[in-house]
Scaffold this active site. Structure first.
Site, PDB file in Angstrom:
ATOM      1  N   GLN A 125       0.826  -1.196   0.053  1.00 18.46           N
ATOM      2  CA  GLN A 125      -0.075   0.167  -0.178  1.00 18.46           C
ATOM      3  C   GLN A 125       0.788   1.587  -0.557  1.00 18.46           C
ATOM      4  OE1 GLN A 125      -1.911   0.503   3.626  1.00 18.46           O
ATOM      5  NE2 GLN A 125      -3.837   1.745   2.863  1.00 18.46           N
ATOM      6  N   GLY A 126       0.889   2.400  -1.138  1.00 16.80           N
ATOM      7  CA  GLY A 126       1.639   3.116  -1.746  1.00 16.80           C
ATOM      8  C   GLY A 126       0.451   4.175  -0.617  1.00 16.80           C
ATOM      9  N   SER A 128       1.425   6.779   2.496  1.00 18.52           N
ATOM     10  CA  SER A 128       1.782   7.957   2.928  1.00 18.52           C
ATOM     11  C   SER A 128       3.436   8.213   2.233  1.00 18.52           C
ATOM     12  CB  SER A 128       2.526   7.302   4.266  1.00 18.52           C
ATOM     13  OG  SER A 128       1.244   6.742   5.671  1.00 18.52           O
ATOM     14  N   GLU A 245      -9.840  -1.272   5.570  1.00 13.18           N
ATOM     15  CA  GLU A 245      -8.394  -1.370   6.433  1.00 13.18           C
ATOM     16  C   GLU A 245      -8.923  -1.435   8.172  1.00 13.18           C
ATOM     17  OE1 GLU A 245      -5.656   1.779   5.428  1.00 13.18           O
ATOM     18  OE2 GLU A 245      -3.812   0.382   6.349  1.00 13.18           O
ATOM     19  N   ASN A 370      -5.367   6.612  15.959  1.00 16.43           N
ATOM     20  CA  ASN A 370      -6.483   6.233  16.321  1.00 16.43           C
ATOM     21  C   ASN A 370      -7.187   7.373  17.432  1.00 16.43           C
ATOM     22  OD1 ASN A 370      -6.178   4.032  16.348  1.00 16.43           O
ATOM     23  ND2 ASN A 370      -6.494   3.773  18.600  1.00 16.43           N
ATOM     24  N   GLU A 371      -6.249   8.559  16.961  1.00  9.64           N
ATOM     25  CA  GLU A 371      -6.534  10.483  17.542  1.00  9.64           C
ATOM     26  C   GLU A 371      -7.273  10.494  16.245  1.00  9.64           C
ATOM     27  OE1 GLU A 371      -3.513   9.070  16.988  1.00  9.64           O
ATOM     28  OE2 GLU A 371      -2.820   9.463  19.900  1.00  9.64           O
TER      29      GLU A 371
HETATM   30  C1  FAD Z   1       3.324  -1.263  11.681  1.00 10.63           C
HETATM   31  C2  FAD Z   1       2.680   0.199  10.422  1.00 10.63           C
HETATM   32  C3  FAD Z   1       2.439  -0.321   9.032  1.00 10.63           C
HETATM   33  C4  FAD Z   1       2.344   0.963   7.950  1.00 10.63           C
HETATM   34  N1  FAD Z   1       1.843   0.640   6.667  1.00 10.63           N
HETATM   35  C5  FAD Z   1       1.869   1.063   5.768  1.00 10.63           C
HETATM   36  C6  FAD Z   1       1.173   1.289   4.297  1.00 10.63           C
HETATM   37  O1  FAD Z   1       1.748  -0.361   4.417  1.00 10.63           O
HETATM   38  N2  FAD Z   1       0.978   2.230   3.622  1.00 10.63           N
HETATM   39  C7  FAD Z   1       1.308   3.277   4.361  1.00 10.63           C
HETATM   40  O2  FAD Z   1       1.181   4.626   2.897  1.00 10.63           O
HETATM   41  N3  FAD Z   1       1.481   3.582   5.114  1.00 10.63           N
HETATM   42  C8  FAD Z   1       1.732   3.060   5.904  1.00 10.63           C
HETATM   43  N4  FAD Z   1       2.158   3.140   7.620  1.00 10.63           N
HETATM   44  C9  FAD Z   1       2.334   4.835   7.788  1.00 10.63           C
HETATM   45  C10 FAD Z   1       1.369   4.812   8.102  1.00 10.63           C
HETATM   46  O3  FAD Z   1      -0.835   5.179   7.959  1.00 10.63           O
HETATM   47  C11 FAD Z   1       0.745   6.194   9.440  1.00 10.63           C
HETATM   48  O4  FAD Z   1       1.570   6.520  10.227  1.00 10.63           O
HETATM   49  C12 FAD Z   1      -0.079   7.367   9.809  1.00 10.63           C
HETATM   50  O5  FAD Z   1      -1.315   7.441   8.802  1.00 10.63           O
HETATM   51  C13 FAD Z   1       0.576   8.430  10.763  1.00 10.63           C
HETATM   52  O6  FAD Z   1       0.446   9.570   9.724  1.00 10.63           O
HETATM   53  P1  FAD Z   1       2.156   9.503  10.331  1.00 10.63           P
HETATM   54  O7  FAD Z   1       2.945   8.747  10.672  1.00 10.63           O
HETATM   55  O8  FAD Z   1       2.690  10.367   8.978  1.00 10.63           O
HETATM   56  O9  FAD Z   1       2.061  11.089  11.892  1.00 10.63           O
HETATM   57  P2  FAD Z   1       1.517  12.291  11.522  1.00 10.63           P
HETATM   58  O10 FAD Z   1      -0.030  12.314  11.367  1.00 10.63           O
HETATM   59  O11 FAD Z   1       2.664  13.188  11.619  1.00 10.63           O
HETATM   60  O12 FAD Z   1       0.932  12.613  13.270  1.00 10.63           O
HETATM   61  C14 FAD Z   1       1.622  12.678  14.479  1.00 10.63           C
HETATM   62  C15 FAD Z   1       0.761  12.320  15.644  1.00 10.63           C
HETATM   63  O13 FAD Z   1      -0.329  13.643  15.427  1.00 10.63           O
HETATM   64  C16 FAD Z   1      -1.559  13.192  15.362  1.00 10.63           C
HETATM   65  N5  FAD Z   1      -2.259  14.237  14.907  1.00 10.63           N
HETATM   66  C17 FAD Z   1      -2.175  14.584  13.092  1.00 10.63           C
HETATM   67  N6  FAD Z   1      -3.001  14.739  12.147  1.00 10.63           N
HETATM   68  C18 FAD Z   1      -3.747  15.245  14.259  1.00 10.63           C
HETATM   69  C19 FAD Z   1      -5.301  15.840  13.698  1.00 10.63           C
HETATM   70  N7  FAD Z   1      -5.838  15.915  12.212  1.00 10.63           N
HETATM   71  N8  FAD Z   1      -6.406  15.200  14.972  1.00 10.63           N
HETATM   72  C20 FAD Z   1      -5.213  14.932  15.889  1.00 10.63           C
HETATM   73  N9  FAD Z   1      -4.424  14.204  16.005  1.00 10.63           N
HETATM   74  C21 FAD Z   1      -3.369  14.146  15.169  1.00 10.63           C
HETATM   75  C22 FAD Z   1      -1.574  11.675  15.135  1.00 10.63           C
HETATM   76  O14 FAD Z   1      -2.796  10.894  16.417  1.00 10.63           O
HETATM   77  C23 FAD Z   1       0.188  11.038  15.480  1.00 10.63           C
HETATM   78  O15 FAD Z   1      -0.102  10.837  16.977  1.00 10.63           O
HETATM   79  C24 FAD Z   1       2.169   2.046   8.885  1.00 10.63           C
HETATM   80  C25 FAD Z   1       1.968   2.675   9.241  1.00 10.63           C
HETATM   81  C26 FAD Z   1       2.494   1.575  10.960  1.00 10.63           C
HETATM   82  C27 FAD Z   1       3.366   2.046  12.164  1.00 10.63           C
END
Ligand code: FAD
Length: 387
Positions: A125-126, A128, A245, A370-371
């Site tokens: 899945q691409g 992020s 998902e 979860n946020e």
């Molecule tokens: C085990 C694992 C597998 C994954 N696999 C994939 C994959 O296969 N393909 C893919 O594309 N991605 C994948 N991901 C990435 C995942 O989708 C992202 O980590 C996730 O969406 C959060 O984005 P971020 O890491 O950029 O954090 P950020 O978006 O930067 O968030 C940082 C913190 O801020 C909080 N936050 C951000 N915005 C808000 C808001 N509006 N209100 C309240 N709180 C907020 C978040 O909850 C988090 O605690 C994976 C992640 C993990 C941990």
């Protein structure tokens, strides 16, 4: 709601149970997030496919059994009950496939689904990107029109791509109209990872496994035939994938009811368990059972043609927090023994509880944090104001 299964469903359960009991490997496979472990898991997935247990709910023409949603749920319960290996093809069969069934053309379904079911094409899945996680609409990877060639030229970077280093194909969102509003102007593209201009770099996780990858795309050609859903309509298509998902398909209740049965077994084996341990184990078991019962309601609605929509966020918060709590309960029971590596002589259950705990910690992050789910529940399920 009628909580009884029909005679045909019970017969389906018995057939699945008999096959799984005879075929699930007696020794656990090495982690599917390592190169060798992934290969071992693929062998297992191909065996499942050969016996038509790989994608039970799909049409027989694509390798399934035309199973109903109820039968699918039964199969999942039996799969986890038997200790079936982690499904390393999950991002294809559980996330992309429902989206291809809903949005794909007949040609795309016929071309993509049988190879996916047979674990020949392996999908990651691409979505992020380095600057777009929770804010998925902030993606910058772009696809420019190439009329002469009949397709798109893609440039950008994806990150946190689960098992990307071992997969053969990627599905992802790309910006096809930079002038459009944020949630418009994106398209859902399907890209082979061996295409010219693709570089995949594996990334180690906290537990040392190479479970992630970064995917770099430099002027990669994607033909029109590999756009899923309409051009510039990728957001709506991606939301359908998201619902699978967060909701039922990625994490069915059988995974957690089976884990809680193992937790109860651990409790019974543990020396010196306290009153608090007993309460934690009972709470985890009840929470898994609550998820199972809640799911029966979901499936009833889905079988009647309604979709879960934003309610899938409730499931996601529930299963991800349950997974953390049940592993915490196990580690409390184990005390310092829980820290032993799987091959240490005194390790309990080959160190599986610590490994499971480390992965459970990521549950509140992946599939949308979860946020973010709580924001969705507040606004779209409860109808609360945005501020
Ligand atoms: C085990 C694992 C597998 C994954 N696999 C994939 C994959 O296969 N393909 C893919 O594309 N991605 C994948 N991901 C990435 C995942 O989708 C992202 O980590 C996730 O969406 C959060 O984005 P971020 O890491 O950029 O954090 P950020 O978006 O930067 O968030 C940082 C913190 O801020 C909080 N936050 C951000 N915005 C808000 C808001 N509006 N209100 C309240 N709180 C907020 C978040 O909850 C988090 O605690 C994976 C992640 C993990 C941990």
């Amino acid at each position: 709601m009628d909580l009884n299964f029909t005679a045909a469903e019970e017969a389906f359960r018995a057939e699945a149970r008999a096959w799984l009991e005879a075929n699930v490997p007696t020794e656990p496979l090495p982690s599917g997030d390592t190169r060798d472990g992934f290969a071992a898991h693929l062998e297992w997935e191909r065996m499942l496919f050969a016996a038509r247990w790989s994608v039970v709910s799909w049409p027989a023409a694509y390798g399934g059994r035309d199973a109903s949603l109820w039968e699918w749920l039964i199969f999942e319960e039996e799969y986890y009950r038997a200790g079936g290996p982690q499904r390393v093809t999950q991002n294809g069969i559980f996330l992309l496939a429902p989206t291809v069934f809903e949005f794909g053309t007949q040609e795309q379904q016929d071309r993509i689904l049988p190879r996916m079911a047979a674990a020949e094409d392996l999908w990651c899945q691409g979505w992020s990107e380095p600057d777009a996680g929770s804010d998925l609409a902030g993606i910058k990877s772009r696809a420019e029109r190439d009329d002469a060639a009949g397709g798109w030229r893609v440039t950008g970077q994806k990150t946190w791509t689960t098992r990307g280093a071992f997969c053969t194909h990627l599905f992802g969102l790309f910006r096809t109209d930079p002038e459009a509003e944020r949630h418009k102007g994106m398209s859902y593209l399907l890209i082979p990872l061996d295409a010219d201009g693709v570089t995949v770099r594996g990334v180690g996780r906290l537990d040392g496994d190479e479970g992630f990858a970064e995917v770099f795309l430099e002027d990669v050609f994607v033909p029109d035939a590999d756009v899923l859903g309409g051009v510039n309509e990728g957001w709506g298509v991606a939301m359908a994938t998201t619902s699978s998902e967060r909701g039922l398909t990625l994490r069915s209740p059988g995974r957690f009811t089976a884990a809680c049965d193992r937790l109860v077994d651990l409790y019974q084996r543990a020396a010196g368990a306290t009153e608090r341990d007993r309460e934690q184990v009972a709470q985890a078991w009840m929470d898994a059972e609550a998820y199972r019962l809640f799911t029966l309601r979901d499936v009833t609605e889905m079988a009647e043609g309604r979709s879960l929509g934003a309610r899938s966020s409730l499931n996601k918060v529930w299963w991800s927090e349950l997974d953390v709590h049940l592993h915490e309960a196990a580690l409390d029971l184990l005390g310092s023994l829980g820290e032993l590596e799987g091959d240490a002589p005194a390790a309990v259950d080959r160190g599986a509880w610590m490994k499971g705990y480390q992965f459970a910690l990521s549950g509140p992050i992946y599939a949308g944090t979860n946020e973010i789910q709580r924001n969705v529940i507040a606004e779209r399920v409860l109808g609360l104001p945005r501020k």
